[in-house]
Design an enzyme around this catalytic site. Structure first.
Site, mmCIF file in Angstrom:
data_model
loop_
_atom_site.group_PDB
_atom_site.id
_atom_site.type_symbol
_atom_site.label_atom_id
_atom_site.label_comp_id
_atom_site.label_asym_id
_atom_site.label_seq_id
_atom_site.Cartn_x
_atom_site.Cartn_y
_atom_site.Cartn_z
ATOM 1 N N GLU A 1 31.803 13.877 -5.858
ATOM 2 C CA GLU A 1 32.592 14.602 -6.843
ATOM 3 C C GLU A 1 31.769 14.820 -8.101
ATOM 4 O O GLU A 1 30.993 13.964 -8.500
ATOM 5 C CB GLU A 1 33.859 13.818 -7.177
ATOM 6 C CG GLU A 1 34.819 13.737 -6.015
ATOM 7 C CD GLU A 1 36.142 13.124 -6.416
ATOM 8 O OE1 GLU A 1 36.162 12.271 -7.317
ATOM 9 O OE2 GLU A 1 37.145 13.506 -5.825
ATOM 10 N N ASP B 1 42.793 7.416 -0.891
ATOM 11 C CA ASP B 1 43.092 8.799 -1.262
ATOM 12 C C ASP B 1 42.235 9.769 -0.466
ATOM 13 O O ASP B 1 42.731 10.736 0.100
ATOM 14 C CB ASP B 1 42.857 9.001 -2.759
ATOM 15 C CG ASP B 1 43.079 10.451 -3.181
ATOM 16 O OD1 ASP B 1 44.118 11.024 -2.816
ATOM 17 O OD2 ASP B 1 42.208 10.998 -3.867
ATOM 18 N N HIS C 1 41.460 13.858 3.130
ATOM 19 C CA HIS C 1 40.437 14.896 3.071
ATOM 20 C C HIS C 1 39.326 14.705 4.105
ATOM 21 O O HIS C 1 38.985 15.639 4.823
ATOM 22 C CB HIS C 1 39.827 14.942 1.668
ATOM 23 C CG HIS C 1 40.858 15.030 0.593
ATOM 24 N ND1 HIS C 1 41.700 16.114 0.446
ATOM 25 C CD2 HIS C 1 41.202 14.161 -0.391
ATOM 26 C CE1 HIS C 1 42.511 15.918 -0.569
ATOM 27 N NE2 HIS C 1 42.235 14.741 -1.097
#
Length: 110
Positions: free
Chosen positions: A28, A47, A52
């Site tokens: 990220e 998460d 994802h």
């Protein structure tokens, strides 16, 4: 899926005979920002991985579905996820890389 299954250049060679391995990296460029409280309780791993990374993995590795109806695509994705061999604790230490959010590095004046 259009790039994968609708591309006459890639489709014939997108298989285990021509691809040695695939590396999916979750890098990220933004900080935690407003997600910090959530990450403190749930963690970035919970998460990112189920939502994802598994989605990317299953779409990349799945066989062509019999149709592009939602159930057919979902079944092929599920087949990929069921085929994953659990990683031993030793392999986690040898083959996995974890990251940790920290303070943003100071920027130098020009």
């Amino acid at each position: 899926m259009v790039f994968r299954f609708g591309n006459s250049v890639f489709e014939p060679i997108w298989n285990r005979h021509f691809i040695d391995h695939v590396q999916i990296t979750a890098a990220e460029t933004v900080g935690v920002e407003h997600r910090g409280g959530y990450y403190d309780t749930a963690g970035a791993l919970r998460d990112m991985v189920p939502n994802h990374l598994f989605q990317l993995l299953s779409l990349t590795a799945m066989e062509p579905p019999v149709s592009f109806e939602a159930d057919a695509v979902r079944q092929e994705q599920a087949d990929v996820l069921h085929a994953i061999t659990p990683t031993s604790p030793e392999d986690v230490l040898r083959k996995m890389v974890r990251g940790q959010y920290g303070p943003e590095p100071r920027k130098r004046a020009p």
